[in-house]
Design an enzyme around this catalytic site. Sequence first.
Site, mmCIF file in Angstrom:
data_model
loop_
_atom_site.group_PDB
_atom_site.id
_atom_site.type_symbol
_atom_site.label_atom_id
_atom_site.label_comp_id
_atom_site.label_asym_id
_atom_site.label_seq_id
_atom_site.Cartn_x
_atom_site.Cartn_y
_atom_site.Cartn_z
ATOM 1 N N LYS A 1 1.160 4.256 -2.896
ATOM 2 C CA LYS A 1 0.744 5.599 -2.615
ATOM 3 C C LYS A 1 1.955 6.336 -2.735
ATOM 4 C CE LYS A 1 -3.901 4.920 -2.067
ATOM 5 N NZ LYS A 1 -4.732 5.502 -2.968
ATOM 6 N N TYR B 1 0.877 -1.235 -0.035
ATOM 7 C CA TYR B 1 0.080 -0.061 0.052
ATOM 8 C C TYR B 1 1.019 1.097 0.069
ATOM 9 C CZ TYR B 1 -3.769 2.935 1.098
ATOM 10 O OH TYR B 1 -4.794 3.995 1.215
HETATM 11 N N1 NAD Z 1 -10.452 5.583 4.107
HETATM 12 C C1 NAD Z 1 -9.306 5.989 4.511
HETATM 13 O O1 NAD Z 1 -8.862 6.113 5.632
HETATM 14 C C2 NAD Z 1 -8.405 6.383 3.333
HETATM 15 C C3 NAD Z 1 -7.179 7.155 3.776
HETATM 16 C C4 NAD Z 1 -6.109 7.455 2.769
HETATM 17 C C5 NAD Z 1 -6.390 7.161 1.573
HETATM 18 N N2 NAD Z 1 -7.633 6.536 1.145
HETATM 19 C C6 NAD Z 1 -7.529 6.436 -0.300
HETATM 20 O O2 NAD Z 1 -8.892 6.917 -0.885
HETATM 21 C C7 NAD Z 1 -9.477 6.169 -1.924
HETATM 22 C C8 NAD Z 1 -10.917 5.818 -1.860
HETATM 23 O O3 NAD Z 1 -10.896 4.985 -0.582
HETATM 24 P P1 NAD Z 1 -12.270 4.604 0.331
HETATM 25 O O4 NAD Z 1 -11.827 4.845 1.904
HETATM 26 O O5 NAD Z 1 -13.336 5.730 -0.136
HETATM 27 O O6 NAD Z 1 -12.415 3.212 -0.123
HETATM 28 P P2 NAD Z 1 -13.986 2.411 -0.553
HETATM 29 O O7 NAD Z 1 -13.506 1.050 -0.347
HETATM 30 O O8 NAD Z 1 -14.920 3.128 0.252
HETATM 31 O O9 NAD Z 1 -13.845 2.737 -1.983
HETATM 32 C C9 NAD Z 1 -12.885 2.168 -2.927
HETATM 33 C C10 NAD Z 1 -13.691 2.140 -4.130
HETATM 34 O O10 NAD Z 1 -12.886 1.770 -5.255
HETATM 35 C C11 NAD Z 1 -13.289 0.877 -6.081
HETATM 36 N N3 NAD Z 1 -12.556 -0.162 -6.579
HETATM 37 C C12 NAD Z 1 -11.539 -0.934 -6.131
HETATM 38 N N4 NAD Z 1 -10.831 -1.720 -6.997
HETATM 39 C C13 NAD Z 1 -11.266 -1.194 -8.228
HETATM 40 C C14 NAD Z 1 -10.916 -1.462 -9.413
HETATM 41 N N5 NAD Z 1 -9.873 -2.492 -9.906
HETATM 42 N N6 NAD Z 1 -11.522 -0.719 -10.527
HETATM 43 C C15 NAD Z 1 -12.412 -0.013 -10.200
HETATM 44 N N7 NAD Z 1 -12.817 0.446 -9.018
HETATM 45 C C16 NAD Z 1 -12.325 -0.117 -8.102
HETATM 46 C C17 NAD Z 1 -14.320 -0.046 -5.036
HETATM 47 O O11 NAD Z 1 -15.206 -0.691 -5.687
HETATM 48 C C18 NAD Z 1 -14.656 1.118 -4.157
HETATM 49 O O12 NAD Z 1 -16.063 1.590 -4.770
HETATM 50 C C19 NAD Z 1 -8.382 4.967 -2.017
HETATM 51 O O13 NAD Z 1 -7.465 5.266 -3.067
HETATM 52 C C20 NAD Z 1 -7.705 4.906 -0.467
HETATM 53 O O14 NAD Z 1 -6.438 4.051 -0.770
HETATM 54 C C21 NAD Z 1 -8.481 6.117 2.005
#
Ligand code: NAD
Length: 253
Positions: free
Chosen positions: A161, A157
């Site tokens: 990132k 991860y």
């Molecule tokens: N939630 C956190 O604490 C957090 C913190 C830092 C960064 N992020 C980043 O934010 C972004 C969104 O995360 P989130 O928390 O909303 O997660 P989430 O799991 O709610 O949403 C992620 C979405 O990505 C989609 N996805 C996954 N693989 C895919 C693929 N191969 N093709 C198309 N769609 C795909 C999933 O279906 C899902 O709808 C991510 O990049 C995550 O790494 C999240």
Amino acid sequence: MADGTRFDGRAAIVTGAASGIGRATAMRLAADGAKVACLDMADAVEETVALITEAGGTAVAAKVDVRSGDSVRAAVDAAESAHGPTAILCNVAGVLRFAHTHEMEVAEWDLLLDVNLKGPFLMCRAVIPSMLAEGGGVITNVASSAGMFGQAFMVHYCASKGGVVLLTKSLAWEYLKRNIRVNAISPGGVETAMTGSVSFPEGIDFGLIAKTMAVDNKMMKPTEPAALIAYLSSDEAAAINGAVIPIDHAITA
Ligand SMILES: NC(=O)c1ccc[n+]([C@@H]2O[C@H](COP(=O)([O-])OP(=O)(O)OC[C@H]3O[C@@H](n4cnc5c(N)ncnc54)[C@H](O)[C@@H]3O)[C@@H](O)[C@H]2O)c1
């Protein structure tokens, strides 16, 4: 506060739009007046479109697997035939896993690198030609505080990132004179399906991942990073380019 005139009918694409930050971003861009193509591999992307439409916004759904160049091309074609050339791209789709590196399956490494890093590359590759033809555009990638420092039990991860950070900065330089701005946000903990469903392998030392937690375990709502993405996508952020902006309750301060 949403501003229905901010984007004035510009065409936006948001990946990961079925859930969490991606859904909140799609809804915010639509509330701010963009025509939004909601891309995701999950069926729930249709619910995002319904939420936007019910609120009076304009949106279409397109299924995509961001790991596949063909799938990305087809989804971008569908988005652009509905709304015209893409002015705004938000790369939000992502996956998170924890593992001991010495036990990690190669398939798991590939999954995280393919979704989190190759996905944004493929999306940018597919969308930049329209932006060049139209004289510019704006791209915002979602990195993570885990891309800003090393972290135990998530080497894949963090590597993905950290890659997003330099993908962002490199694209900003490359297209600087062609009016495409490229930025990233770097969130700390956000209340989404991703953080709600996380599972840890046996035997990890939680002390080693303590620095990823905000003081008092503060988390944010997905609307908070969505508002930052909308700002970066707007003309108000015209001078912000090649930036990676933390939104993390001081985790990386
Ligand atoms: N939630 C956190 O604490 C957090 C913190 C830092 C960064 N992020 C980043 O934010 C972004 C969104 O995360 P989130 O928390 O909303 O997660 P989430 O799991 O709610 O949403 C992620 C979405 O990505 C989609 N996805 C996954 N693989 C895919 C693929 N191969 N093709 C198309 N769609 C795909 C999933 O279906 C899902 O709808 C991510 O990049 C995550 O790494 C999240």
